[in-house]
Scaffold this active site. Sequence first.
Site, PDB file in Angstrom:
ATOM      1  N   ASN A  88      51.037 -17.010  17.343  1.00  8.04           N
ATOM      2  CA  ASN A  88      52.318 -16.316  17.414  1.00  8.04           C
ATOM      3  C   ASN A  88      53.318 -17.088  18.262  1.00  8.04           C
ATOM      4  OD1 ASN A  88      50.925 -14.432  15.937  1.00  8.04           O
ATOM      5  ND2 ASN A  88      50.596 -13.036  17.669  1.00  8.04           N
ATOM      6  N   ASP A  90      55.915 -15.405  19.525  1.00  8.03           N
ATOM      7  CA  ASP A  90      56.529 -14.405  20.415  1.00  8.03           C
ATOM      8  C   ASP A  90      55.933 -14.526  21.815  1.00  8.03           C
ATOM      9  OD1 ASP A  90      54.333 -12.175  18.771  1.00  8.03           O
ATOM     10  OD2 ASP A  90      54.204 -12.615  20.910  1.00  8.03           O
ATOM     11  N   HIS A 105      51.340 -22.868  17.866  1.00  9.59           N
ATOM     12  CA  HIS A 105      52.434 -23.119  16.921  1.00  9.59           C
ATOM     13  C   HIS A 105      53.811 -23.034  17.585  1.00  9.59           C
ATOM     14  CE1 HIS A 105      49.517 -21.770  13.503  1.00  9.59           C
ATOM     15  NE2 HIS A 105      49.265 -22.990  13.919  1.00  9.59           N
ATOM     16  N   CYS A 135      70.700 -33.955  27.809  1.00  6.04           N
ATOM     17  CA  CYS A 135      71.453 -35.157  27.402  1.00  6.04           C
ATOM     18  C   CYS A 135      72.794 -34.835  26.745  1.00  6.04           C
ATOM     19  CB  CYS A 135      70.589 -35.984  26.444  1.00  6.04           C
ATOM     20  SG  CYS A 135      70.409 -35.214  24.820  1.00  6.04           S
ATOM     21  N   GLY A 171      43.798 -10.080  14.380  1.00  7.47           N
ATOM     22  CA  GLY A 171      45.069  -9.956  13.668  1.00  7.47           C
ATOM     23  C   GLY A 171      45.524 -11.203  12.959  1.00  7.47           C
ATOM     24  N   SER A 173      45.038 -13.546   9.157  1.00 11.36           N
ATOM     25  CA  SER A 173      44.548 -13.502   7.769  1.00 11.36           C
ATOM     26  C   SER A 173      43.625 -14.665   7.444  1.00 11.36           C
ATOM     27  CB  SER A 173      45.749 -13.531   6.823  1.00 11.36           C
ATOM     28  OG  SER A 173      46.535 -14.702   7.086  1.00 11.36           O
ATOM     29  N   ASN A 194      40.270  -7.003  12.920  1.00 11.56           N
ATOM     30  CA  ASN A 194      41.417  -7.125  12.011  1.00 11.56           C
ATOM     31  C   ASN A 194      41.593  -5.827  11.227  1.00 11.56           C
ATOM     32  OD1 ASN A 194      43.188  -9.439  11.581  1.00 11.56           O
ATOM     33  ND2 ASN A 194      42.690  -9.196   9.420  1.00 11.56           N
ATOM     34  N   LEU A 195      42.831  -5.580  10.777  1.00  7.13           N
ATOM     35  CA  LEU A 195      43.100  -4.340  10.039  1.00  7.13           C
ATOM     36  C   LEU A 195      42.259  -4.294   8.763  1.00  7.13           C
ATOM     37  CD1 LEU A 195      44.988  -1.882  10.345  1.00  7.13           C
ATOM     38  CD2 LEU A 195      46.635  -3.062   8.864  1.00  7.13           C
ATOM     39  N   GLU A 196      42.106  -5.444   8.125  1.00 11.49           N
ATOM     40  CA  GLU A 196      41.289  -5.581   6.904  1.00 11.49           C
ATOM     41  C   GLU A 196      40.522  -6.896   7.027  1.00 11.49           C
ATOM     42  OE1 GLU A 196      44.623  -5.595   4.330  1.00 11.49           O
ATOM     43  OE2 GLU A 196      45.313  -7.491   5.184  1.00 11.49           O
TER      44      GLU A 196
HETATM   45  C1  BV8 Z   1      48.475 -29.333  10.077  1.00  7.19           C
HETATM   46  C2  BV8 Z   1      55.096 -21.286  13.251  1.00  7.19           C
HETATM   47  C3  BV8 Z   1      47.593 -31.560  10.304  1.00  7.19           C
HETATM   48  C4  BV8 Z   1      56.275 -21.060  12.386  1.00  7.19           C
HETATM   49  C5  BV8 Z   1      53.223 -21.520  11.711  1.00  7.19           C
HETATM   50  C6  BV8 Z   1      43.580 -27.313   4.808  1.00  7.19           C
HETATM   51  C7  BV8 Z   1      43.552 -26.571   3.658  1.00  7.19           C
HETATM   52  C8  BV8 Z   1      44.782 -26.103   3.089  1.00  7.19           C
HETATM   53  C9  BV8 Z   1      46.020 -26.353   3.692  1.00  7.19           C
HETATM   54  C10 BV8 Z   1      46.027 -27.080   4.843  1.00  7.19           C
HETATM   55  C11 BV8 Z   1      44.825 -27.578   5.386  1.00  7.19           C
HETATM   56  N1  BV8 Z   1      45.150 -28.253   6.508  1.00  7.19           N
HETATM   57  C12 BV8 Z   1      46.507 -28.213   6.675  1.00  7.19           C
HETATM   58  C13 BV8 Z   1      47.054 -27.508   5.679  1.00  7.19           C
HETATM   59  C14 BV8 Z   1      48.485 -27.240   5.514  1.00  7.19           C
HETATM   60  C15 BV8 Z   1      48.973 -26.051   6.340  1.00  7.19           C
HETATM   61  C16 BV8 Z   1      48.320 -24.779   5.891  1.00  7.19           C
HETATM   62  O1  BV8 Z   1      47.381 -24.295   6.489  1.00  7.19           O
HETATM   63  N2  BV8 Z   1      48.905 -24.234   4.804  1.00  7.19           N
HETATM   64  C17 BV8 Z   1      48.419 -22.913   4.332  1.00  7.19           C
HETATM   65  C18 BV8 Z   1      49.632 -22.081   3.934  1.00  7.19           C
HETATM   66  C19 BV8 Z   1      47.468 -23.096   3.196  1.00  7.19           C
HETATM   67  N3  BV8 Z   1      48.746 -26.242   7.775  1.00  7.19           N
HETATM   68  C20 BV8 Z   1      49.661 -26.982   8.459  1.00  7.19           C
HETATM   69  O2  BV8 Z   1      50.631 -27.518   7.958  1.00  7.19           O
HETATM   70  C21 BV8 Z   1      49.411 -27.117   9.958  1.00  7.19           C
HETATM   71  N4  BV8 Z   1      49.497 -28.480  10.377  1.00  7.19           N
HETATM   72  O3  BV8 Z   1      47.501 -28.999   9.438  1.00  7.19           O
HETATM   73  O4  BV8 Z   1      48.664 -30.597  10.605  1.00  7.19           O
HETATM   74  C22 BV8 Z   1      46.555 -31.441  11.412  1.00  7.19           C
HETATM   75  C23 BV8 Z   1      45.449 -30.581  11.287  1.00  7.19           C
HETATM   76  C24 BV8 Z   1      44.463 -30.554  12.286  1.00  7.19           C
HETATM   77  C25 BV8 Z   1      44.610 -31.272  13.450  1.00  7.19           C
HETATM   78  C26 BV8 Z   1      45.738 -32.097  13.562  1.00  7.19           C
HETATM   79  C27 BV8 Z   1      46.728 -32.166  12.530  1.00  7.19           C
HETATM   80  C28 BV8 Z   1      50.521 -26.390  10.762  1.00  7.19           C
HETATM   81  C29 BV8 Z   1      50.444 -24.930  10.519  1.00  7.19           C
HETATM   82  C30 BV8 Z   1      51.415 -24.201  11.467  1.00  7.19           C
HETATM   83  C31 BV8 Z   1      52.646 -23.711  10.737  1.00  7.19           C
HETATM   84  N5  BV8 Z   1      53.435 -22.809  11.596  1.00  7.19           N
HETATM   85  N6  BV8 Z   1      53.932 -20.723  12.565  1.00  7.19           N
HETATM   86  C32 BV8 Z   1      56.711 -19.622  12.388  1.00  7.19           C
HETATM   87  O5  BV8 Z   1      56.014 -18.754  12.953  1.00  7.19           O
HETATM   88  O6  BV8 Z   1      57.783 -19.416  11.813  1.00  7.19           O
HETATM   89  S1  BV8 Z   1      51.948 -20.788  10.794  1.00  7.19           S
HETATM   90  C33 BV8 Z   1      52.309 -19.093  10.817  1.00  7.19           C
HETATM   91  O7  BV8 Z   1      51.694 -18.575   9.665  1.00  7.19           O
HETATM   92  C34 BV8 Z   1      51.739 -18.322  11.968  1.00  7.19           C
HETATM   93  O8  BV8 Z   1      51.829 -19.023  13.181  1.00  7.19           O
HETATM   94  C35 BV8 Z   1      50.301 -18.121  11.519  1.00  7.19           C
HETATM   95  O9  BV8 Z   1      49.549 -19.274  11.808  1.00  7.19           O
HETATM   96  C36 BV8 Z   1      50.453 -18.005  10.022  1.00  7.19           C
HETATM   97  C37 BV8 Z   1      50.525 -16.567   9.631  1.00  7.19           C
HETATM   98  O10 BV8 Z   1      49.221 -16.125   9.644  1.00  7.19           O
HETATM   99  P1  BV8 Z   1      48.815 -14.805  10.502  1.00  7.19           P
HETATM  100  O11 BV8 Z   1      49.291 -14.945  11.899  1.00  7.19           O
HETATM  101  O12 BV8 Z   1      47.393 -14.632  10.236  1.00  7.19           O
HETATM  102  O13 BV8 Z   1      49.685 -13.646   9.851  1.00  7.19           O
HETATM  103  P2  BV8 Z   1      49.514 -13.010   8.389  1.00  7.19           P
HETATM  104  O14 BV8 Z   1      50.744 -12.233   8.146  1.00  7.19           O
HETATM  105  O15 BV8 Z   1      49.084 -14.062   7.438  1.00  7.19           O
HETATM  106  O16 BV8 Z   1      48.271 -11.992   8.532  1.00  7.19           O
HETATM  107  C38 BV8 Z   1      48.343 -10.933   9.437  1.00  7.19           C
HETATM  108  C39 BV8 Z   1      46.916 -10.381   9.541  1.00  7.19           C
HETATM  109  O17 BV8 Z   1      46.919  -9.349  10.522  1.00  7.19           O
HETATM  110  C40 BV8 Z   1      46.402  -9.799   8.240  1.00  7.19           C
HETATM  111  O18 BV8 Z   1      45.044 -10.201   8.052  1.00  7.19           O
HETATM  112  C41 BV8 Z   1      46.485  -8.276   8.480  1.00  7.19           C
HETATM  113  O19 BV8 Z   1      45.410  -7.601   7.867  1.00  7.19           O
HETATM  114  C42 BV8 Z   1      46.314  -8.190   9.987  1.00  7.19           C
HETATM  115  N7  BV8 Z   1      46.999  -7.047  10.580  1.00  7.19           N
HETATM  116  C43 BV8 Z   1      48.208  -6.522  10.221  1.00  7.19           C
HETATM  117  N8  BV8 Z   1      48.510  -5.476  11.049  1.00  7.19           N
HETATM  118  C44 BV8 Z   1      47.476  -5.380  11.946  1.00  7.19           C
HETATM  119  C45 BV8 Z   1      46.515  -6.387  11.653  1.00  7.19           C
HETATM  120  N9  BV8 Z   1      45.373  -6.549  12.353  1.00  7.19           N
HETATM  121  C46 BV8 Z   1      45.148  -5.672  13.375  1.00  7.19           C
HETATM  122  N10 BV8 Z   1      46.033  -4.679  13.722  1.00  7.19           N
HETATM  123  C47 BV8 Z   1      47.174  -4.489  13.041  1.00  7.19           C
HETATM  124  N11 BV8 Z   1      47.998  -3.493  13.383  1.00  7.19           N
END
Ligand code: BV8
Length: 232
Positions: A88, A90, A105, A135, A171, A173, A194-196
């Site tokens: 996050n 935040d 992140h 700067c 929390g 996915s 996690n919620l699910e």
């Molecule tokens: C990188 C900042 C190289 C921006 C973010 C391997 C396979 C496939 C793809 C890749 C791979 N390796 C790299 C990739 C590419 C990519 C990637 O993963 N793409 C995905 C889409 C397939 N990754 C990257 O580009 C990363 N960089 O790999 O560099 C490297 C690797 C290793 C070592 C060195 C170099 C960079 C990724 C970071 C991008 N920036 N955030 C912003 O916030 O605007 S990612 C952003 O999305 C968040 O930070 C977070 O990571 C992600 C969102 O996911 P969640 O936080 O899980 O949120 P989501 O909504 O998905 O799910 C919410 C969950 O909560 C749900 O499960 C829900 O059920 C649950 N929930 C809801 N309410 C509740 C709850 N649980 C409990 N209580 C509740 N009340």
Amino acid sequence: MRVVVLTGAGISAESGLATFRDSNGLWEGHDPIQVATPEAYADDPALVQRFYDERRAALSRVAPNAAHEALARLEQALGDDLLVVTQNVDDLHERAGSTRVHHLHGRLGSAWCTTCDERHSWAGPLADRPPCPGCGARALRPDIVWFGEIPYGMDVVEHALWSCDLFVSIGTSGVVYPAAAFVHWARGTTLELNLEPSSGASDFVESRQGPASHLVPAWVDEVLGSGGPGSS
Ligand code: BV8
């Protein structure tokens, strides 16, 4: 007992912050994953700055919830044996009192000058291209790790995972890497709250479903109550 806790957008959902999968995953009709990229910033910096300016402004309208507060309580007991690694951007963990928080992140509360490479605490907008306090260049971008960019402090995180006794994921996915792979890097036992079930739920030793504001305080009580992590 060394504990690493990974948090995602779900821990801040009950504080009123949208998750990536909420609101059918769209921001102004844009897929957030498309907005959160260096390519989008190169093509339309004003659009990307507005995306983060709105999220930065939203922070002042929300507060930590019981899940954030429970992790701050856990830090009181475990001290340096606890590390919260958050995806996050935040500041709700810190506002709940947690200090051992690593922002994998980046953070909305920081601006990064792409001219002098300095980072500055930042609370206001960036869309009006304010000068860098260091700067003077009008080259401040959100201090956020975008898709395709390398997450922050991977060495710190890898070391903590390789030496932990317990890894807890809250929390998230389990779709975005490398965070989604941490369950495989963790030396200790693994628990998902996690919620699910997340897309990686079957990779965890135990997975519990429910809202973080209920699951996390209950788990922390278990840990503190029984004098040992993961001791249900
Ligand atoms: C990188 C900042 C190289 C921006 C973010 C391997 C396979 C496939 C793809 C890749 C791979 N390796 C790299 C990739 C590419 C990519 C990637 O993963 N793409 C995905 C889409 C397939 N990754 C990257 O580009 C990363 N960089 O790999 O560099 C490297 C690797 C290793 C070592 C060195 C170099 C960079 C990724 C970071 C991008 N920036 N955030 C912003 O916030 O605007 S990612 C952003 O999305 C968040 O930070 C977070 O990571 C992600 C969102 O996911 P969640 O936080 O899980 O949120 P989501 O909504 O998905 O799910 C919410 C969950 O909560 C749900 O499960 C829900 O059920 C649950 N929930 C809801 N309410 C509740 C709850 N649980 C409990 N209580 C509740 N009340």
